[in-house]
Motif scaffolding. Structure first.
Motif, PDB file in Angstrom:
ATOM      1  N   GLN A 124      -8.341  12.430   4.135  1.00 28.24           N
ATOM      2  CA  GLN A 124      -7.495  11.682   5.055  1.00 28.24           C
ATOM      3  C   GLN A 124      -7.951  10.227   5.109  1.00 28.24           C
ATOM      4  OE1 GLN A 124      -5.132  13.373   6.136  1.00 28.24           O
ATOM      5  NE2 GLN A 124      -4.135  11.999   7.579  1.00 28.24           N
ATOM      6  N   SER A 169      -6.443   3.868   1.101  1.00 28.85           N
ATOM      7  CA  SER A 169      -5.614   3.492  -0.042  1.00 28.85           C
ATOM      8  C   SER A 169      -4.244   2.997   0.436  1.00 28.85           C
ATOM      9  CB  SER A 169      -5.470   4.662  -1.018  1.00 28.85           C
ATOM     10  OG  SER A 169      -4.323   5.406  -0.750  1.00 28.85           O
ATOM     11  N   ASN A 170      -3.779   3.544   1.566  1.00 28.45           N
ATOM     12  CA  ASN A 170      -2.535   3.047   2.153  1.00 28.45           C
ATOM     13  C   ASN A 170      -2.673   1.580   2.495  1.00 28.45           C
ATOM     14  OD1 ASN A 170      -1.101   5.306   1.951  1.00 28.45           O
ATOM     15  ND2 ASN A 170      -1.098   5.858   4.127  1.00 28.45           N
ATOM     16  N   SER A 177      -2.679  -0.539  -0.603  1.00 30.72           N
ATOM     17  CA  SER A 177      -1.407  -0.721  -1.308  1.00 30.72           C
ATOM     18  C   SER A 177      -0.424  -1.504  -0.450  1.00 30.72           C
ATOM     19  CB  SER A 177      -0.824   0.632  -1.708  1.00 30.72           C
ATOM     20  OG  SER A 177      -0.234   1.226  -0.595  1.00 30.72           O
ATOM     21  N   GLU A 178      -0.574  -1.363   0.871  1.00 35.10           N
ATOM     22  CA  GLU A 178       0.279  -2.152   1.745  1.00 35.10           C
ATOM     23  C   GLU A 178      -0.015  -3.640   1.554  1.00 35.10           C
ATOM     24  OE1 GLU A 178       0.750  -2.284   6.474  1.00 35.10           O
ATOM     25  OE2 GLU A 178       0.794  -0.299   5.556  1.00 35.10           O
ATOM     26  N   ASN A 232      -1.232  -4.936  -1.108  1.00 35.53           N
ATOM     27  CA  ASN A 232      -0.667  -5.318  -2.407  1.00 35.53           C
ATOM     28  C   ASN A 232       0.815  -5.646  -2.296  1.00 35.53           C
ATOM     29  OD1 ASN A 232      -2.971  -5.146  -3.829  1.00 35.53           O
ATOM     30  ND2 ASN A 232      -2.622  -3.063  -4.589  1.00 35.53           N
ATOM     31  N   ARG A 273       2.483  -9.168  -3.128  1.00 31.15           N
ATOM     32  CA  ARG A 273       3.536  -9.293  -4.115  1.00 31.15           C
ATOM     33  C   ARG A 273       4.775  -9.952  -3.502  1.00 31.15           C
ATOM     34  NH1 ARG A 273       4.884  -4.158  -5.278  1.00 31.15           N
ATOM     35  NH2 ARG A 273       2.744  -3.435  -5.388  1.00 31.15           N
ATOM     36  N   ARG A 298      18.960  -5.648  11.644  1.00 32.95           N
ATOM     37  CA  ARG A 298      18.603  -4.345  11.075  1.00 32.95           C
ATOM     38  C   ARG A 298      19.861  -3.547  10.727  1.00 32.95           C
ATOM     39  NH1 ARG A 298      13.134  -3.287  10.910  1.00 32.95           N
ATOM     40  NH2 ARG A 298      13.144  -5.486  11.384  1.00 32.95           N
ATOM     41  N   SER A 308      23.453  -0.908   3.281  1.00 34.60           N
ATOM     42  CA  SER A 308      22.721   0.014   2.432  1.00 34.60           C
ATOM     43  C   SER A 308      23.446   1.348   2.331  1.00 34.60           C
ATOM     44  CB  SER A 308      21.325   0.205   3.019  1.00 34.60           C
ATOM     45  OG  SER A 308      20.536   0.985   2.196  1.00 34.60           O
ATOM     46  N   GLY A 332       1.673   0.980  -7.113  1.00 31.21           N
ATOM     47  CA  GLY A 332       1.017   1.553  -5.947  1.00 31.21           C
ATOM     48  C   GLY A 332       0.904   3.069  -5.959  1.00 31.21           C
ATOM     49  N   ARG A 346      16.287   0.772   1.797  1.00 31.20           N
ATOM     50  CA  ARG A 346      15.445   0.320   2.895  1.00 31.20           C
ATOM     51  C   ARG A 346      14.121   1.078   2.889  1.00 31.20           C
ATOM     52  NH1 ARG A 346      16.596  -4.288   3.919  1.00 31.20           N
ATOM     53  NH2 ARG A 346      15.542  -4.140   5.909  1.00 31.20           N
ATOM     54  N   ASP A 401      12.179   1.800   8.405  1.00 30.21           N
ATOM     55  CA  ASP A 401      13.554   1.502   8.800  1.00 30.21           C
ATOM     56  C   ASP A 401      14.381   2.774   8.867  1.00 30.21           C
ATOM     57  OD1 ASP A 401      13.292  -1.121   9.152  1.00 30.21           O
ATOM     58  OD2 ASP A 401      14.425  -1.772   7.392  1.00 30.21           O
ATOM     59  N   ASP A 404       8.386  -4.651  15.552  1.00 29.80           N
ATOM     60  CA  ASP A 404       8.047  -4.051  14.264  1.00 29.80           C
ATOM     61  C   ASP A 404       6.794  -3.190  14.346  1.00 29.80           C
ATOM     62  OD1 ASP A 404       9.373  -4.092  11.782  1.00 29.80           O
ATOM     63  OD2 ASP A 404       9.460  -6.275  11.897  1.00 29.80           O
ATOM     64  N   LYS A 426       6.308   0.628  13.229  1.00 35.87           N
ATOM     65  CA  LYS A 426       5.354   1.000  12.196  1.00 35.87           C
ATOM     66  C   LYS A 426       4.440   2.120  12.682  1.00 35.87           C
ATOM     67  CE  LYS A 426       2.694  -1.980   9.240  1.00 35.87           C
ATOM     68  NZ  LYS A 426       2.459  -3.421   9.137  1.00 35.87           N
ATOM     69  N   ASP A 474       2.321  11.135   9.025  1.00 34.46           N
ATOM     70  CA  ASP A 474       1.179  12.021   9.135  1.00 34.46           C
ATOM     71  C   ASP A 474       1.595  13.434   9.496  1.00 34.46           C
ATOM     72  OD1 ASP A 474      -1.512  11.368   8.698  1.00 34.46           O
ATOM     73  OD2 ASP A 474      -1.933  12.088  10.749  1.00 34.46           O
ATOM     74  N   THR A 522       3.675   8.895   0.804  1.00 36.35           N
ATOM     75  CA  THR A 522       4.163   7.548   0.518  1.00 36.35           C
ATOM     76  C   THR A 522       2.991   6.583   0.596  1.00 36.35           C
ATOM     77  OG1 THR A 522       5.568   5.758   1.337  1.00 36.35           O
ATOM     78  CG2 THR A 522       4.824   7.348   2.968  1.00 36.35           C
ATOM     79  N   PRO A 523       2.973   5.576  -0.255  1.00 36.37           N
ATOM     80  CA  PRO A 523       1.861   4.624  -0.196  1.00 36.37           C
ATOM     81  C   PRO A 523       1.780   3.920   1.153  1.00 36.37           C
ATOM     82  CG  PRO A 523       3.515   3.945  -1.817  1.00 36.37           C
ATOM     83  CD  PRO A 523       3.863   5.320  -1.394  1.00 36.37           C
ATOM     84  N   SER A 524       2.932   3.635   1.759  1.00 33.51           N
ATOM     85  CA  SER A 524       2.895   3.020   3.082  1.00 33.51           C
ATOM     86  C   SER A 524       4.264   3.175   3.731  1.00 33.51           C
ATOM     87  CB  SER A 524       2.558   1.538   2.978  1.00 33.51           C
ATOM     88  OG  SER A 524       3.712   0.804   2.637  1.00 33.51           O
ATOM     89  N   SER A 525       4.337   2.802   4.995  1.00 34.09           N
ATOM     90  CA  SER A 525       5.636   2.909   5.678  1.00 34.09           C
ATOM     91  C   SER A 525       6.582   1.817   5.204  1.00 34.09           C
ATOM     92  CB  SER A 525       5.453   2.827   7.184  1.00 34.09           C
ATOM     93  OG  SER A 525       4.968   1.547   7.534  1.00 34.09           O
ATOM     94  N   LYS A 560      13.996   4.992  -1.850  1.00 32.79           N
ATOM     95  CA  LYS A 560      14.434   5.571  -3.117  1.00 32.79           C
ATOM     96  C   LYS A 560      13.253   5.857  -4.053  1.00 32.79           C
ATOM     97  CE  LYS A 560      15.235   1.382  -5.703  1.00 32.79           C
ATOM     98  NZ  LYS A 560      16.165   0.372  -6.086  1.00 32.79           N
ATOM     99  N   LYS A 613      13.696  11.017  11.330  1.00 28.60           N
ATOM    100  CA  LYS A 613      14.636  10.150  12.039  1.00 28.60           C
ATOM    101  C   LYS A 613      15.138  10.822  13.317  1.00 28.60           C
ATOM    102  CE  LYS A 613      18.747   9.649  10.158  1.00 28.60           C
ATOM    103  NZ  LYS A 613      19.567   9.168   9.032  1.00 28.60           N
TER     104      LYS A 613
END
Ligand SMILES: Nc1ncnc2c1ncn2[C@@H]1O[C@H](COP(=O)(O)OP(=O)(O)OP(=O)(O)O)[C@@H](O)[C@H]1O
Ligand SMILES: Nc1ncnc2c1ncn2[C@@H]1O[C@H](COP(=O)(O)OP(=O)(O)OP(=O)(O)O)[C@@H](O)[C@H]1O
Ligand SMILES: [Mg+2]
Ligand SMILES: [Mg+2]
Lengths: 340, 297, 515, 340
Positions: A9, A15-16, A19-20, A22, A26, A211, A218, C17, C348, C352, C370, C374, C382, C388-391, C396, C410
């Motif tokens: 954990q 690592s989260n 990468s966040e 990163n 980017r 939003r 989307s 990632g 998204r 989101d 935000d 988050k 959790d 997922t690498p992050s929120s 996709k 959701k």
């Protein structure tokens, strides 16, 4: 498993975080690079003509960005919802006429007239939104029709004559030259554009409206099934977009000291081009205000630079077309790199 | 507005080169004045832009479908309009040309001004004011429409022969749109800092030049001559921002056109060429009644 | 034949990632159904996309019949005899069934002209052969999710392929249809061919597969013989920990209070006279064959579809629900069965998506907080073990099962009194299912009420206090948890039915036949 | 299961037949009703003005439909793929100029010149397709850029002057009045339009090209995954669309007896409006040629009728806008009814 659950954990959290970070890095790198096309153009023209990189000329460029820029800001919202707004060009003309009518024929004080001009834009936007969201008319058609209606009404209301606003006290100041930054003479209109851009940016990134703008673009159906009143919000989003059209109309009036009843057609394509060059997708769901501002600047730097170089006008058109293609293509390559 | 036949009134169809701009609106005004005077019905239509030749063809066809007793036409391209002219001839409908001539012998009369000569008049004043030397530039309203090219060419040709030391450094076209003309003029001023004069070929272009000079803070440093009238241009002349301008007589063109058409319908003899003239106006003569009659706000 | 039909070794694949696969290996024998299992996000779909030429591996070798191949592009994969049914549909909604199946291979005249008649004939022939009930001329966009799945299956089978990859083909199917689809697979496999079969439904692995390959976190774990292994062992290999489960709900009895009462509900042309009540603290399961009308009931209740007759009462007061926004404001939430089209904002990011229904909760005077978004997202990432690498990851880019978890999250975030879950565990792995079941039980314990539509009978049986069974737009009966069994549910579900979408094959063909 | 398999099968076949019949019936009913807006307009104007329903005027209407109609035919293909083509207006102008250049300056015989004009359109379409399919530039931007490039090139090549084609033997006949149906004087150009519409219709419904057009518009990715070379076909589809632009350019030249170097901008919006009024969806995947033809006719009946009624021109614009909205809205209602 060799690791205990807790250790795993902890490792995951770390690592989260990594990468966040990163992703962020980017993203800002991308933001930075988004200026690349713009900078390349500025550099090119600066080398090509000594008259280009001059305070006065830079102020010219900014000035000629104001109206299209404002239109592009509004239409960014609409495009992110997956729609399009063709009515902004002639719509702006109608707003300009109405502003002049408010201030001269109805005798409103300057501030009130300006406000009403903006609100009139909001009303037009609202009508567009109503057509799109309630009557489910495709936005292309709804706003194309509004484009014609607005063009006609601008002529009808003005009696096909310009309406002069010389007498309106203080009105010209809206556009007039400011002296805020010494050396660079930046007109007030430019400040208004940037202020509007900041407001638009905040609306889009920090508010519910923003939003939902992205969500609807989307996946409208999914947004609706998630319990969002898509109809209501679409109308609101178009209304907000309309405010920018109204503001553009007001500024155009202040610049020319008059409302010109004809014209405006064609501006919508320029504004949309600015939005798309700025990386907003016509498919909806993606886009940013900063991109739009850069896109609008690219368009006006291009027009100004080619003209400064005294390139024959017919070739200028060809060049603008080619540069737009290049700019968009390079931007796409860059994005691809950034995500790979 | 329909039923020209039903109420027995004579009906004249007018197809112009445009309808949104002040110039054409003044032509329309003159035509309406004459219509009232001679008690005839008219219709007045023109394409959205002076490049929309097809749209004008459709409007001409539509006009013919309304069975007018006479047709008045300001052709964007006379050869393109040849078919309709033949049609009118076949139906014995008299044709009056206005604004610019129609390159054909079918029109029995032409009410127009000579754009080239008018532009030369503007050039003459420009040359005088500059002392026959210096760099100047032109903001045009159209690269292709005859009114645009004639007003450019008349100006250029005059300077070439009469003031060869005046150098025309740049010509840009801005569709007669004020904002676009302003941007174009400013860019020219930036590219040619020594510019001594500028010429705008119609109302929008001329006002654009004035705006540009104002915005660039170069008031009084350039000689500006223009074309047509309109409140803004007249104000600029009164204020000394602009040296002067050439005006045609659009109201007169409209009036004479309808008058000639009425005469033709009645079988009366009409003058083949009706020159409605042009005038140079500046601060000194702008209030003269003769001149003021040819200006519109 | 001694050589393996397919052998994969040393395969690596990374996304920004994410290391999706590392040193992955796998082999497939002739005449074999190889099941591929692993948790959500383990890398199953990624591996299959490499095989079908959609992604290019960072490194690794692929051998077919001992011959090393470099697969470049989907067309090349088809030429190599590999065909795939993707986890997500790849259909042209505006084209007909037949047009979809034979796209790129349509019968032509003179090279350019189409023969619609020949095309439909060909499709009908195919359907007869594999015994699927589809109309070649139906527009695919008008079909239900389940029928669209059948189109995908028919399309994959229509290729003369040797390696058939099926990525969760049964996620949208009912048990009866699953059984028949297994017959299709058995008919397909022979000495020339083999099948790689991905599924999260443990019960069907036993029925269909010869061997099971287990992967975890992008790495190969083990391959076992199906015969000699218990599912419990497989699950342990998959998740690397003990999973409890498979009991019916703790005797948490719902209260008598009726929170939702539907009477005489009808829709134009389909639903007929629907009457039922939902109690506070109850999980009401809805069972039925595909196309029975369960989704339609849900959509009608939340106002996504218009109702032509009937009333809806919430806690005794009649309400008129014109759209899902009104439903949500009245405390009724609906989770759609079609996550890609009706559930997710693919472009998204995770947070989101999770916050979409409850943005008002995360904002003050229209301005979004935000940070709060988050941290809530992190909680659910959790809780539901979303990989997922992050929120801030784009939705996709998540695996199918993890996307499904997002849509569930959701509705968990939004505090609804009544939740309607349509196939909530579609594509979710065994381990995560248990967590979701626990969450659902927690919700009803808190006094919420849940309508749960599911095509997996064991799931319905396990969770529901009562089970409503539908057939052809009507409710054909209610069963209490105690009296319900697979058999009596099926009986009610097939009442007045002229046939399931998949007609079961005659018993004889179910035996392994070599054709 | 209570029923035997055979009985179930039989029942199903019967019900399939039944529902197929119903579907067909509904489809043709819809087709029939698609004319409704058009007929309503014609009826209205016939009552409103005695000059409207006259052979000569009907011929006018058809004539003014030809160029926009041809452009709309081509763009129907592009729109069904989910793209858009903004370059058709000025592209047509460039084709017109090229046609005139081929026939006068290069002295090609009429037929060859016409063919080359059409092929030049195909070339432009091909370039659009290349930009969209190979470089993946969004079609809106690619064709917007091409719109500018074409406008510039038309001016450059013609030297900003009209190129007259009087001398080209037989060329005018292309457009000229025919006497094919006694009483109604139908120009040859109108026959060309209808022939082109039939070809377009067949291409779209009966050929592979048409199938892929719908398929790409419906789901490009899925089409590509099915092994269709989407890139190649997209280029082809745009090329075919370009042919119609080329043909429109040729016909415009024949009509005006000259190539007019400026203008054409704005026609694209009219053509797209015709396509959308005809029921083709801008989202791609759906649409028909017959719809486009009706849409184009609606547009020209409207313009003609209002002009015949001598309505002031500024009000005409307003009216056109409003009627477009009504037409699309009613059409949508109709469709909804027809599918329920
Ligand atoms: N295009 C992509 N970009 C970034 N990450 C990706 C992408 N595609 C897959 N991944 C990541 O790779 C990992 C493996 O995903 P994959 O879809 O193969 O899982 P899966 O085993 O099929 O899971 P499921 O059972 O949920 O379908 C996941 O962590 C996923 O988030
Ligand atoms: N968009 C649509 N167009 C036409 N018919 C539809 C559509 N959606 C559903 N149907 C029809 O409605 C019926 C009920 O479908 P629904 O999705 O409610 O079934 P379900 O019981 O949820 O089954 P499942 O979701 O497992 O397929 C089916 O007969 C189906 O054919
Ligand atoms: Mg998967
Ligand atoms: Mg369902």
């Amino acid at each position: 498993m060799t690791l205990t659950k807790d250790a795993a954990q902890a490792a995951k959290v770390a690592s989260n975080k990594q990468s966040e970070f990163n992703t962020r890095l980017r993203a800002s790198f991308q933001q930075l690079l988004a200026f690349a096309s713009l900078l390349a153009l500025v550099l090119f023209f600066s080398v090509a003509s000594s008259n280009f990189y001059q305070a006065a000329n830079l102020s010219n460029i900014l000035l000629s960005t104001v109206v299209t820029g404002l239109l592009a800001l509004g239409t960014t919202f609409v495009i992110i919802t997956g729609g399009i707004d063709l009515s902004i060009g002639t719509g702006m003309t109608l707003c300009s006429v109405m502003t002049a009518v408010f201030m001269t024929q109805l005798g409103m004080p300057m501030i009130v007239g300006v406000l009403c001009g903006v609100l009139f834009g909001a009303l037009m936007g609202g009508i567009n939104g109503f057509l799109v969201a309630f009557l489910k008319i495709p936005s292309f058609i709804a706003t194309l029709a509004m484009m014609m209606v607005a063009a006609g009404l601008a002529l009808v209301i003005s009696g096909t004559k310009p309406i002069y606003t010389n007498e309106v006290a203080g009105f010209q100041k809206i556009f007039a030259l400011g002296k805020s930054i010494p050396g660079l003479v930046i007109p007030n209109a430019v400040f208004i554009l940037f202020a509007a851009a900041i407001v638009a940016g905040l609306l889009l990134s920090k508010t519910i409206l923003g939003r939902y703008t992205y969500s609807i673009g989307s996946n409208m159906q999914a947004t609706a099934l998630s319990g969002v009143n898509v109809t209501k919000w679409t109308v609101l989003i178009y209304t907000v977009a309309g405010c920018f059209t109204g503001l553009a109309g007001v500024i155009a009036t202040a610049r020319l000291n008059s409302a010109q009843p004809a014209g405006g057609a064609g501006l919508e394509l320029q504004a949309i081009a600015a939005v798309v060059i700025g990386g907003t997708s016509l498919a909806g769901g993606k886009g940013s205000i900063i991109g739009t501002v850069i896109g609008a600047l690219i368009m006006s730097v291009l027009t100004n630079g080619l003209s400064i170089m005294s390139i024959p006008q017919e070739w200028q058109q060809v060049a603008v077309g080619v540069v737009i293609l290049l700019a968009v293509y390079l931007d796409m390559m860059r994005r691809k790199k950034a995500t790979n | 507005a329909e039923a020209p036949v039903a109420n027995g009134k004579t009906y004249i169809a007018i197809v112009s080169k445009g309808f949104q701009h002040q110039f054409w609106q003044s032509v329309k005004q003159g035509a309406e004045k004459a219509a009232k005077e001679f008690d005839v019905e008219i219709s007045f239509e023109g394409p959205d832009k002076e490049t929309n030749v097809q749209q004008q063809m459709d409007q001409l066809n539509n006009a013919m479908a309304k069975n007018p007793q006479a047709l008045a036409l300001a052709a964007l391209d006379s050869k393109a309009a040849e078919g309709v002219l033949q049609d009118a001839k076949g139906k014995n409908i008299p044709v009056i040309a206005f604004d610019s001539g129609v390159d054909s012998d079918i029109p029995i009369a032409t009410a127009s001004t000579d754009n080239k000569a008018a532009a030369a008049e503007a050039a003459k004043h420009m040359a005088e004011l500059l002392g026959n030397k210096g760099e100047i530039a032109i903001v045009g309203h159209s690269q292709t429409a005859t009114s645009g090219t004639d007003r450019r060419d008349g100006f250029v040709d005059y300077l070439k022969t009469n003031a060869p030391d005046i150098k025309i450094v740049d010509i840009q076209y801005a569709d007669g749109d004020q904002a676009k003309s302003t941007d174009a003029a400013k860019t020219i001023m930036t590219a040619y800092p020594n510019l001594a004069g500028m010429y705008g070929t119609n109302e929008g272009a001329a006002i654009g030049v004035v705006n540009a000079v104002k915005e660039a803070g170069k008031t009084g440093k350039l000689v500006i001559v223009g074309f047509d009238s309109g409140k803004a241009q007249m104000d600029a002349i009164k204020d000394g921002l602009m040296a002067g301008a050439v005006t045609q007589n659009p109201v007169g063109i409209g009036y004479e056109t309808v008058k000639a058409a009425v005469a033709a319908i009645k079988g009366e003899k009409v003058e083949k060429v009706i020159d409605t003239g042009f005038y140079w106006y500046d601060k000194t003569n702008i209030a003269d009644p003769d001149i003021a009659a040819n200006l519109y706000e | 034949m001694s050589k393996k039909l397919l052998r994969i070794s040393g395969v690596n694949k990374s996304f920004p990632g994410v290391k999706a696969l590392s040193e992955m290996q796998l082999d497939l024998n002739h005449n074999e159904v190889l099941a591929l299992v692993g948790e959500n996000g383990a890398g199953k779909s990624t591996l299959m996309k490499l095989l079908s030429g959609i992604y290019v591996p960072d490194s690794g070798t692929f051998e077919i019949d001992g011959q090393e191949v470099a697969i470049n592009g989907t067309k090349h994969a088809q030429e190599l005899g590999i065909s795939i049914i993707h986890q997500e549909f790849n259909l042209m909604q505006d084209l007909t069934v037949a047009q979809n199946i034979y796209i790129g291979r349509e019968p032509r005249r003179a090279g350019l002209f189409l023969s619609e008649r020949a095309l439909n004939r060909k499709a009908r022939l195919l359907f007869d052969q594999i015994n699927i009930d589809l109309d070649p001329k139906d527009r695919v966009g008008d079909l239900t999710v389940a029928k669209q799945q059948m189109v995908e299956i028919a399309k994959a089978l229509s290729y003369k392929s040797r390696i058939l990859i099926m990525d969760e083909p049964t996620a949208a199917l009912n048990d009866a249809e699953v059984a028949t689809m297994h017959d299709l697979i058995r008919n397909f496999t022979n000495e020339q061919t083999g099948v790689i079969y991905i599924s999260h439904r443990m019960d069907e692995l036993k029925a269909i597969s010869n061997r099971i390959t287990v992967i975890r976190d992008g790495a190969y774990i083990d391959t076992v013989d199906t015969e000699s292994t218990t599912m419990r062992e497989v699950i342990n290999l998959m998740v690397g920990r003990e999973i409890s489960g498979n009991q019916r709900p703790a005797s948490q009895t719902p209260s008598d209070e009726v929170v939702l009462k539907v009477s005489g509900l009808e829709t134009k042309g389909f639903l007929r006279d629907i009457n039922f009540e939902l109690h506070r603290g109850e999980i009401l399961g809805f069972a039925g064959l595909m196309g029975a009308g369960r989704t339609e009931i849900a959509r009608a209740i939340v106002g996504a579809d218009r109702i032509s007759a009937g009333t809806i009462e919430l806690k005794g007061t009649e309400v008129s629900i014109g759209n899902p926004a009104i439903a949500a404001s009245l405390g009724v939430g609906y989770l759609s069965e079609d996550r890609k089209h009706l559930g997710l904002l693919l472009e998204r990011d995770v947070k989101d998506n999770i916050a979409l229904s409850s943005l008002k909760m995360f904002s003050r005077m229209g301005v979004i907080n935000d940070k709060a978004m988050k941290s809530t997202a992190a909680t659910y990432i959790d809780k539901l073990r979303i990989k997922t690498p992050s929120s801030a990851q784009t939705a996709k880019n998540l695996s199918g099962g993890n996307q499904q978890k997002i849509v569930i999250a959701k509705w968990l975030v939004k505090d609804c009194e009544i939740l309607i879950f349509d196939e909530p565990t579609r594509g979710i792995d065994v381990g995560a299912k248990e967590e979701i079941y626990t969450l659902l039980n927690d919700l009803v314990a808190q006094g919420k009420s849940i309508i749960m539509i599911s095509s997996e009978l064991p799931e319905v049986l396990r969770l529901s206090h009562r089970i409503a069974v539908m057939s052809e737009g009507r409710l054909t009966g209610f069963l209490s948890n105690a009296e319900a069994s697979q058999e009596n549910i099926m009986e009610l579900a097939t009442q007045n039915t002229t046939g399931a979408v998949l007609t079961p094959l005659p018993a004889s063909s179910a035996q392994r036949s070599t054709s």
